[in-house]
Design a protein around this motif. Structure first.
Motif, PDB file in Angstrom:
ATOM      1  N   GLU A 182       0.572  16.780  11.852  1.00 57.10           N
ATOM      2  CA  GLU A 182      -0.835  16.373  11.792  1.00 57.10           C
ATOM      3  C   GLU A 182      -1.028  14.991  12.398  1.00 57.10           C
ATOM      4  N   VAL A 183      -2.254  14.748  12.827  1.00 56.18           N
ATOM      5  CA  VAL A 183      -2.630  13.419  13.284  1.00 56.18           C
ATOM      6  C   VAL A 183      -3.635  12.849  12.292  1.00 56.18           C
ATOM      7  N   LEU A 184      -3.305  11.718  11.707  1.00 56.39           N
ATOM      8  CA  LEU A 184      -4.247  11.066  10.795  1.00 56.39           C
ATOM      9  C   LEU A 184      -5.268  10.301  11.624  1.00 56.39           C
ATOM     10  N   VAL A 185      -6.540  10.455  11.312  1.00 58.52           N
ATOM     11  CA  VAL A 185      -7.596   9.768  12.054  1.00 58.52           C
ATOM     12  C   VAL A 185      -8.497   9.042  11.061  1.00 58.52           C
ATOM     13  N   ALA A 186      -8.650   7.739  11.272  1.00 58.38           N
ATOM     14  CA  ALA A 186      -9.591   6.970  10.448  1.00 58.38           C
ATOM     15  C   ALA A 186     -10.971   7.056  11.076  1.00 58.38           C
ATOM     16  N   VAL A 187     -11.965   7.311  10.253  1.00 54.45           N
ATOM     17  CA  VAL A 187     -13.340   7.441  10.750  1.00 54.45           C
ATOM     18  C   VAL A 187     -14.223   6.497   9.944  1.00 54.45           C
ATOM     19  N   THR A 188     -14.954   5.629  10.633  1.00 59.06           N
ATOM     20  CA  THR A 188     -15.763   4.652   9.901  1.00 59.06           C
ATOM     21  C   THR A 188     -16.907   5.353   9.192  1.00 59.06           C
ATOM     22  N   GLY A 189     -17.192   4.862   8.010  1.00 56.11           N
ATOM     23  CA  GLY A 189     -18.270   5.435   7.213  1.00 56.11           C
ATOM     24  C   GLY A 189     -17.849   6.689   6.490  1.00 56.11           C
ATOM     25  N   GLN A 190     -16.622   7.185   6.790  1.00 51.48           N
ATOM     26  CA  GLN A 190     -16.190   8.455   6.216  1.00 51.48           C
ATOM     27  C   GLN A 190     -14.906   8.299   5.420  1.00 51.48           C
ATOM     28  N   GLY A 191     -13.854   7.993   6.117  1.00 54.22           N
ATOM     29  CA  GLY A 191     -12.565   7.897   5.450  1.00 54.22           C
ATOM     30  C   GLY A 191     -11.466   8.359   6.364  1.00 54.22           C
ATOM     31  N   LEU A 192     -10.551   9.147   5.816  1.00 54.82           N
ATOM     32  CA  LEU A 192      -9.381   9.547   6.570  1.00 54.82           C
ATOM     33  C   LEU A 192      -9.323  11.070   6.696  1.00 54.82           C
ATOM     34  N   ASN A 206     -14.345   1.847   5.859  1.00 58.13           N
ATOM     35  CA  ASN A 206     -14.275   0.905   6.976  1.00 58.13           C
ATOM     36  C   ASN A 206     -12.805   0.659   7.304  1.00 58.13           C
ATOM     37  N   LEU A 207     -12.203   1.643   7.950  1.00 59.74           N
ATOM     38  CA  LEU A 207     -10.778   1.546   8.251  1.00 59.74           C
ATOM     39  C   LEU A 207     -10.567   1.215   9.721  1.00 59.74           C
ATOM     40  N   SER A 208      -9.583   0.360   9.982  1.00 64.14           N
ATOM     41  CA  SER A 208      -9.286   0.061  11.383  1.00 64.14           C
ATOM     42  C   SER A 208      -8.041   0.803  11.846  1.00 64.14           C
ATOM     43  N   ALA A 209      -7.059   0.954  10.956  1.00 69.38           N
ATOM     44  CA  ALA A 209      -5.817   1.576  11.403  1.00 69.38           C
ATOM     45  C   ALA A 209      -5.157   2.284  10.240  1.00 69.38           C
ATOM     46  N   VAL A 210      -4.261   3.199  10.592  1.00 69.73           N
ATOM     47  CA  VAL A 210      -3.555   3.972   9.579  1.00 69.73           C
ATOM     48  C   VAL A 210      -2.103   4.122  10.021  1.00 69.73           C
ATOM     49  N   ALA A 211      -1.190   4.130   9.053  1.00 73.74           N
ATOM     50  CA  ALA A 211       0.221   4.349   9.378  1.00 73.74           C
ATOM     51  C   ALA A 211       0.860   5.160   8.265  1.00 73.74           C
ATOM     52  N   ALA A 212       1.721   6.101   8.676  1.00 68.65           N
ATOM     53  CA  ALA A 212       2.398   6.952   7.698  1.00 68.65           C
ATOM     54  C   ALA A 212       3.875   6.607   7.682  1.00 68.65           C
ATOM     55  N   VAL A 213       4.402   6.444   6.469  1.00 68.96           N
ATOM     56  CA  VAL A 213       5.835   6.213   6.312  1.00 68.96           C
ATOM     57  C   VAL A 213       6.342   7.324   5.394  1.00 68.96           C
ATOM     58  N   GLY A 214       7.037   8.284   6.010  1.00 62.71           N
ATOM     59  CA  GLY A 214       7.388   9.453   5.239  1.00 62.71           C
ATOM     60  C   GLY A 214       6.103  10.167   4.850  1.00 62.71           C
TER      61      GLY A 214
END
Lengths: 712, 370
Positions: free
Chosen positions: B96-106, B129-137
């Protein structure tokens, strides 16, 4: 009486003055260097005048004058030597030798007094020659050499004293001239003091007004430069020591005359007194700076201090201590002052003004008459690759085009499509506004130089490079520093602008940031050759244009974003009235259009942030101090807008090169034979566009209707 | 006023005690060049934000409200999904690709199933109000740039000198745990290859920092970056690709020191005319200009002061720049926000020019004169 442009700034009256600017301009004056010594002299005189009873009575003044004459002569000699980059520590000893010689010749050998005076001076000259010989010809160090001769001459004085003191002490001789010299007063002063004053005047003249004096100053300022300029340094240096010796000799005679005895301690430590006097006076120890009057002021301080302390019955050591303190203090002042003066002036020279402009029109709005377009984008290039910064363009009767160039040239382009370019004249400076007079001469405003005329053969000569200096200005405003644009009236008078009395040709950006009414509009009358100011205190006057009817001129103000009409004749003659106000950009040049209107080019467009900086003077001041020039906030200079104005002052249309590719900046335009020619201060070309309207088919160039010939 | 006078006196007496107003020089790996201008223009995507490699030839891209899939071999772009808000940062979580969307979430987009999954949604709070996302495991970390200003209000956040952003961990139950608060506009976030720490950027403090997952401590990798950092990603070689959307500018720094002027500018002037870093030049005659940017003989000098700039730098994990690809004053490929490796090529999101750029590969494009 010139009109005053200050009111246009909309600032209250007290903004005419600036304490900081006045201070900066005062610091720039050479005579300000003597401020500290003169102050000290005044303090010393006032202090002892108040604290010592009878300080100002005749006898004390005469005695003080007498002592001042002796010390002053030593200080004078020292000044000449130090000015030339040397030092003479032996003055006290020469003084002692001359004193001994004079006393012995007078009392023991009974020579006539005039010969004794001569012999005392000759003694000084001989001693000075010994110094000069060693230092200038054998290239020994001045300090160590004169330290050695100090001891040498001192032992001669001791020798004279030991051999003759018994006979001197027991001999008594009366001579009218001798007594007369010692005691008679002329206007409250002895003759010796009057001779000192005369010598100060003579030496002041020699140092500041003669080749010999300049050469000594040059040698002291930089030996290497002076030698490379072809000066005979060995001879010059020798002469300074001879002069110093001669003055010490004369001083020795005066003390012999006053005291009438020779003793071993005569003149001991006098080199220190002379040195202190010279340094207090502001003669720089590093050489190349100092005059005779400064030496006199310094000597005055030293002598009055001595006399005052003597009358207060203070311990003699107090005098020495005070001298030492003052000497150290002034050595530091001398060092710091000369090192930091220029930087201090630089730091406070510019005083930005707070200017509140009218609300800025948004030129990007759809219905704005100023809306950017591409009307000028495809202008035909002229002189592409040849030109560097043609600020203005003009065409003569034959249709040849002339334009300036940042490198100091005036170009001429001829041929059917103006493709043949050549450098018409190398006038120098920063050629800006142009005009053609009735005799086909090209008249050019050269930034940094003045108003020049170029004959058809390409030879140039100045018409006006200075005007009468304004009263009540500290800084000399007579030179024309930033002549910017001109126009020629039907009667041949040339009206031109001098954008700044403070900044030179290429420094126009400083004027733009300072935004003070520093400029003026002038009129050159070819009949008399006189240049007179018609509008003073004008803020960055730039373009000048004589109105179509020849009765008024239009004056652009680049820093107030407005155009004003100055009436030449009629009931309002000599006064100004607004023509265009609150423009969206800084108007540069303005010229007549064929349909009775005017063309106007913007040198810069206002931006909201720069308008805000205009109101906030402290912001601009901080910017000047903290940021490099390249980082300064400016109005937008990458613009290329020409507007057409009707005779009544209504903006009819705006022509742009919004791509900013070919004409990044248009500072001037000239309509001629259906074409509009475009010049720009930073462009590599002149451009021309065909005008669409047909109204200009008849007249070739746009002249003035009343008595107007063919003018550009 | 008194304190300012005192500061001046102190600085006069001891010049060394004055504030350090120098900007980091562009030397070493930051030596100016025009390499970004030589990159191939892959395609035009309005408001492009982030790029993330999927395999050796494909990458997903967030631009505007949409998620795109681009293929760098046959130069094609396909819109995968459109959101109801601005799509910003991305990271991989399995298929999957995680996508941050402003006003919405993840959200998470499944690459093979082509299906959208909601991870955590909220219209309020940091999640909106997310700018970036990172997954660790399976752990998910996000950054919120500012508690006061939304994604598009970044000029106001900078010029008000705010630092109210934070780094959060998104728990399985949808709650957010604050790991660090008080960050000055955290823009980029990525996990280190060893999965032991997170690297994040703080734009307004010109900082690249590392957050240790085990100990929960943070250390500044470098806080003297010459520009405003945007997103950061690791390359296969273990170096960092850091995008900067503008350089620090003496005039901007000066305005940041001038409280009265800045206050009036913020209150009275529309944001597009501010003295403030930007993604692109508007070409309006009303925009701020600095004297060095004057066009002379038809050219603007490349080293002219500019409010926008394009820069992608390759850094060691210690923060030393190795090479950089730049677009200088007068060029248009400014406002670079993200870069990643796709196969052996370098994919760059140039927000200022609304364009995706394709370079030959990390370390190869850089041209040296010798």
């Amino acid at each position: 009486m010139a009109a005053d442009g200050f009111a246009l700034t909309g600032s209250p009256w007290f903004r005419r003055f600036s304490v900081q600017r006045t201070f900066a301009e005062l610091l720039g004056k050479r005579w300000m260097d003597t401020l500290a010594p003169v102050t000290l002299l005044a303090i010393v005189i006032l202090y002892f005048g108040a604290s010592v009873p009878g300080f100002f009575n005749g006898a004390n003044i005469a005695t003080t004058g007498q002592i001042l004459a002796e010390d002053g002569l030593l200080a004078l000699g020292m000044t000449v030597v130090i000015l030339g980059g040397g030092i003479d520590l032996s003055v006290g000893s020469i003084y002692a030798v001359a004193n001994g010689v004079a006393v012995v010749l007078f009392k023991v050998y009974v020579w006539p007094v005039p010969v004794i005076i001569l012999m005392a001076i000759v003694t000084g000259v001989v001693c000075g020659s010994v110094n000069g010989l060693f230092i200038s010809h054998l290239k020994t160090r001045p300090f160590i050499t004169t330290l050695v001769t100090l001891l040498l001459f001192r032992s001669i004085a001791v020798f004279v004293d030991q051999n003759y003191s018994a006979r001197v002490g027991t001999t008594f001789r009366v001579d009218a001239l001798w007594d007369n010299l010692a005691n008679n007063q002329y206007g409250g002063f002895t003759l010796s003091f009057i001779i000192l004053l005369a010598l100060v005047i003579i030496l002041q003249f020699i140092i500041t007004r003669t080749r010999f004096g300049w050469q000594i100053t040059a040698m002291g300022a930089s030996r290497t430069s002076a030698r490379r300029a072809g000066m005979r340094l060995d001879r010059l240096g020798f002469e300074t020591y001879v002069i110093s010796g001669a003055l010490a000799g004369l001083s020795g005679f005066f003390v012999a005359n006053r005291v009438g005895s020779a003793s071993q301690s005569t003149g001991q430590g006098y080199e220190f007194i002379a040195l202190t006097a010279v340094i207090i006076g502001g003669v720089s120890l590093t050489g190349g700076k100092g005059t005779a009057t400064r030496a006199l002021i310094g000597a005055g301080v030293v002598v009055i201090l001595y006399q005052g302390l003597l009358l207060q019955n203070r311990d003699a050591n107090i005098y020495q201590i005070m001298l030492a303190v003052i000497l150290i203090l002034f050595t530091i002042i001398d060092l710091k002052y000369s090192k930091n003066l220029d930087r201090a002036i630089q730091k406070i020279f510019m005083v930005p003004a707070a200017i509140r402009l009218g609300e800025l029109i948004d030129v990007n709005e759809l219905d704005s008459v100023y809306r950017p377009n591409r009307a000028l984008t495809d202008a035909e290039p002229i002189g592409l690759g040849l030109l560097d910064g043609p600020e203005d363009v003009v065409l003569d009767r034959q249709g040849r085009l002339y334009c300036g160039d940042r490198r100091g040239y005036v170009w001429q382009f001829s041929g059917p499509n103006l493709e043949d370019g050549r450098i018409f004249s190398r006038v120098g400076g920063l050629p800006l506004g142009l005009g053609v007079d009735a005799h086909d001469n090209i008249i050019v405003c050269v930034g940094g130089m003045g108003l020049y005329s170029i004959a058809p053969d390409g030879s140039s000569h100045p018409l006006a490079t200075r005007t009468k200096r304004s009263k009540f200005r500290i800084r000399d405003d007579s030179p024309l520093r930033l002549t910017d644009d001109l126009d020629i009236a039907p009667d041949g008078k040339i009206y031109f602008s001098d954008a700044s009395t403070r900044f030179d040709g290429v420094e126009y950006m400083f004027e733009m940031i300072e935004a003070r009414p520093n400029g003026r509009v002038l009129c050159y009358d070819p009949a008399t050759g006189d240049t007179s100011t018609i509008v003073k205190n004008m803020s960055f006057p730039n373009g000048i244009c004589v109105a179509h009817d020849g009765r008024s001129i239009l004056i652009n103000s680049s820093s107030l974003y407005r155009v004003d009409r100055y009436w030449l004749e009629g009931p309002q003659a000599g006064s100004m009235e607004p023509f265009l106000e609150n423009l969206p950009g800084g108007p540069d040049n303005i010229n007549r259009a064929s349909d009775g209107g005017y063309w106007l080019a913007f040198a810069a467009m206002r931006s909201p942030v720069f308008d805000l900086a205009y109101e906030d003077a402290s912001f601009r001041l901080g910017m000047l101090k903290e940021l490099a020039q390249d980082e300064w906030l400016t109005p937008n200079l990458n613009t290329s807008c020409v507007i057409k104005i009707s005779e009544s002052g209504e903006v009819v249309e705006a022509l742009w090169d919004e791509t900013q590719r070919n004409h990044s900046l248009i500072t001037s335009m000239r309509e001629y034979d259906g074409w509009l020619y475009l010049g720009g201060l930073t462009n590599n070309r002149v451009g021309r566009v065909k005008l669409s309207s047909a109204s200009h088919a008849e007249s070739k160039s746009v002249g003035i209707v009343v008595g107007g010939g063919s003018r550009g | 006023m008194a304190s300012r006078t005192f500061e001046l006196v102190k600085e006069f007496l001891r010049p060394d005690s004055g504030a350090d107003r120098s900007l980091p020089p562009m030397d070493g790996g930051y030596t100016p060049n025009d390499d970004l201008d030589r990159f191939e223009g892959l395609c035009s995507l309005v408001d492009v934000q982030d790029v993330l490699a999927v395999d050796h030839r494909r990458a997903v891209v967030t631009a505007g409200r949409a998620l795109w899939l681009v293929d760098v071999f046959d130069i094609s772009a396909k819109c995968l999904v459109e959101f109801d808000g601005q799509a910003t940062g991305m990271d991989r979580l399995g298929d999957e690709v995680l996508v941050a969307v402003t006003g919405q979430g993840l959200y998470a987009w499944h690459l093979r199933n082509e299906a959208l999954r909601e991870i955590a949604l909220s219209a309020r709070g940091p999640l909106s109000n997310l700018s970036a996302v990172a997954a660790v495991g399976s752990r998910i970390f996000v950054t919120c740039p500012s508690a006061e200003h939304g994604w598009v209000d970044w000029p106001r956040d900078l010029m008000n000198k705010r630092s109210s952003g934070g780094l959060f961990e998104l728990r399985d139950d949808g709650t957010m745990e604050t790991l660090i608060s008080g960050l000055a506009w955290p823009f980029g976030l990525c996990a280190s290859p060893d999965m032991l720490s997170l690297f994040y950027t703080e734009s307004w403090s010109h900082r690249l920092a590392r957050y240790d997952l085990a100990s929960g401590t943070r250390t500044a990798v470098t806080d003297r970056l010459p520009g405003y950092p945007a997103r950061v990603r690791f390359t296969r070689e273990g170096t960092l690709l850091l995008a900067m959307f503008a350089l620090r500018n003496q005039l901007v720094e000066f305005v940041l020191r001038r409280d009265r002027y800045r206050g009036r500018m913020l209150a009275e002037i529309p944001v597009e005319d501010w003295i403030c870093p930007s993604y692109r030049s508007t070409l309006s005659v009303r925009q701020p200009m600095q004297l060095g940017a004057a066009v002379h003989l038809g050219e603007i000098k490349p080293w002219a002061p500019a409010l926008s700039y394009g820069l992608v730098a390759e850094l060691t994990p210690q923060g030393v720049a190795l090479v950089s690809y730049q677009a200088r004053a007068g060029a248009t490929r400014h406002g670079v926000t993200s870069a990643c490796e796709v196969g052996d090529r370098l994919l760059v999101a140039c927000r200022g020019n609304d364009e995706l750029l394709l370079g030959r590969g990390v370390g190869e494009e850089h041209s040296h004169d010798q």
